[in-house]
Scaffold this motif. Sequence first.
Motif, short mmCIF file in Angstrom:
data_model
loop_
_atom_site.label_atom_id
_atom_site.label_comp_id
_atom_site.label_asym_id
_atom_site.label_seq_id
_atom_site.Cartn_x
_atom_site.Cartn_y
_atom_site.Cartn_z
N UNK A 177 17.14 24.37 -7.70
CA UNK A 177 17.88 25.45 -7.10
C UNK A 177 17.39 26.04 -5.96
N UNK A 178 16.10 26.33 -6.04
CA UNK A 178 15.53 26.96 -4.53
C UNK A 178 15.33 26.15 -3.70
N UNK A 179 14.91 24.83 -3.82
CA UNK A 179 15.11 23.89 -2.76
C UNK A 179 16.19 23.73 -2.02
N UNK A 180 17.46 23.52 -2.88
CA UNK A 180 18.74 23.49 -2.45
C UNK A 180 19.04 24.59 -1.56
N UNK A 181 18.72 26.04 -1.93
CA UNK A 181 19.08 27.23 -1.07
C UNK A 181 18.33 27.11 0.27
N UNK A 182 16.99 26.67 0.40
CA UNK A 182 16.40 26.76 1.43
C UNK A 182 16.28 25.83 2.38
N UNK A 183 17.06 24.70 2.08
CA UNK A 183 17.09 23.62 2.86
C UNK A 183 17.16 23.72 4.30
N UNK A 228 7.22 31.10 -6.83
CA UNK A 228 6.29 30.66 -5.78
C UNK A 228 7.04 30.09 -4.76
N UNK A 229 8.05 29.10 -4.77
CA UNK A 229 8.83 28.41 -4.18
C UNK A 229 9.84 29.49 -3.13
N UNK A 230 10.12 30.28 -3.97
CA UNK A 230 10.92 31.44 -3.37
C UNK A 230 9.99 32.41 -2.38
N UNK A 231 8.97 32.65 -2.66
CA UNK A 231 7.94 33.32 -1.74
C UNK A 231 7.85 32.55 -0.47
N UNK A 232 7.75 31.23 -0.57
CA UNK A 232 7.24 30.72 0.92
C UNK A 232 8.67 30.23 1.78
N UNK A 233 9.99 30.78 1.48
CA UNK A 233 11.19 30.53 2.29
C UNK A 233 11.07 31.24 3.67
N UNK A 234 10.27 32.22 3.75
CA UNK A 234 10.27 33.26 5.05
C UNK A 234 9.59 32.61 5.88
#
Length: 607
Positions: A113-119, A55-61
């Motif tokens: 991990x996802x939050x670190x990648x998308x900071x 879900x977090x990954x889907x929000x990144x864009x």
Amino acid sequence: MAQSVAAATRNLISSERYYSPRRRASTSDALILLLAELIRAFEACTVVDFDPAQCVDALIPYYAPVEMQYGDAVPEETATDVYQTRLSGAALTTLACIVRKLSAPSFRLLILGKLRECWTTLCMGLLFYARVLYRQGEPAPAIENESPGHTFTAIVTVLQIYAGEESLLALVRNTPEALALIFNLWVFEIKHPHLSTQLAEMFPESFKPTAAVLLLVTRKDPADHGPKLVEALASDQRGSAFVPLEHMRRSILSIYQYGEIPADAMHAHLFHLTALHTTAAHHLLLQDSVRIVTEALMAVTSQPFDSATAQGTTRCIRGMCAYLCKYVAGGGLVSLNQSLESGLLVGLLKAHPWLKSQSSTALHEEAAALLTVHLPPYLIYISVLRQAHQSIHLIQEYILKNNIEESFLQKWHIFEAHVHATSKLAIGNEFVETTCECTIHKAVLRCSTCWEAAYCSQQCQIVAWNAHRLPCAKKQAARQAGILPDLSSEDTQFALRVAQNDFEKHKLTVCDKWIESGTLPLVAGIDYTVFPPVVSTNSEAIPAEVKAKMASDAAIYTVFPKGSGGRECYMCDLGLTHAPGEPDGKTIKVVVQVVKAQRVPAFLRID
């Protein structure tokens, strides 16, 4: 319900592939509706059996366009900018919803991990969404997540996740734009009082993010971000002195309303108050900070002891004691009396459960230092003695009912004994404070501006206002300019009475040392800026202002503390001069006889 979350997530992922950046501006409502669908699915979901990382990954864009870079400012000027603000807000609101729904530490580990990648992208999105906070003069928006209150809550919630994990916190510390945003949120929270209430209503008791706590992310790297923060705080002296004090007032109210001690928030306030003392706002802080920190100490120590939170509370109490040790008399007798009247001595005694539980040597030393080092020098003033005397009466019953830590109790008894001994020099009704024309009743009200004038009733205060207005304004202006007020005549007269009494005790010792030295000039001084006072007969120790005023070979002087390192000197010039050449025993004996016979003129102030 879990299927609806998964389905909404799949729809969002598919839409990102379908809606290219070029087409998004024309399809903004469709994307925002998809994000709203995901939010509703999360709110309705009661069982967590989906993949939160997906879900977090889907929000990144959707946080920010990939091609965007950090800048000093992120203006909102075009329709495309407004659209991106809405889209960033919808994506961040969705992430905040996930955080609120699944706030357990075990869940956070799944998305680290996802939050670190998308900071980088997420921080840019925070800057975009924050533009809502700075819009001026616009009507209330129709969509909730485009209101300032909702924006503030969502941004603080997201940043709280990063501030709560060490690996994510490093990213925030190394992003000046994020630190600047956090500072602006901290100030914004004071300008809009309803925001704190909104935060309290939206989060459970165990998870209450605040902008004040977020500012702690700057503490561990003072060499870099600390000076930047101080510079930002000092850019508006009046505002910078007001904001941390107002935050502390709110934390005090929160303690009494909810019965919880926001130790992290209090610690943040103390850090920023201390940092501001290195700026031009220093003298503005001294007007109210000592009183408010004392009120905070009283609020914290009024709560029942809780071993689960004892460590954080102990650190908070220690910080307050350290602050008061450093600045309790920084504003002169005004700030010192404010602190005593607000319950400083009561708060120190009530801190003993935390002091005992943590075996905190540092806390013990900070608290004891107030009783043994910082307060006693000022007990030579009747206004301070009056406040200390009243506090002692309030504390007697508390000491009898509680098992106070022994070594701390010994220091308290020494302080108490000194108060009682000095109180014996009071004459008549000197312990009754009033400035009313009626001079009948004890003072129960005080001027909230100068904090010096006292009244027996509101009616007397109203009657006295016309006469008090101008001197009150002058005192306020002087304090804002960093000028300490002069000692009042009653404080000066009482201090001189103390000095005369102390000199009488040391008179024979002083005379013996004069005869023993056999040299001119013959001087004797009592320095009350330290405790216990230092009696000196060394001519080399004469203060410069005393030496400049000496017209003879014999003088007695006293030095009184004024606060913030200031002092006032008074002198008795004995009027005995000796012809040029070597001193003879006769001159010395004459001076000794004069002193022993108490033929000493009154102390005169040295201007």
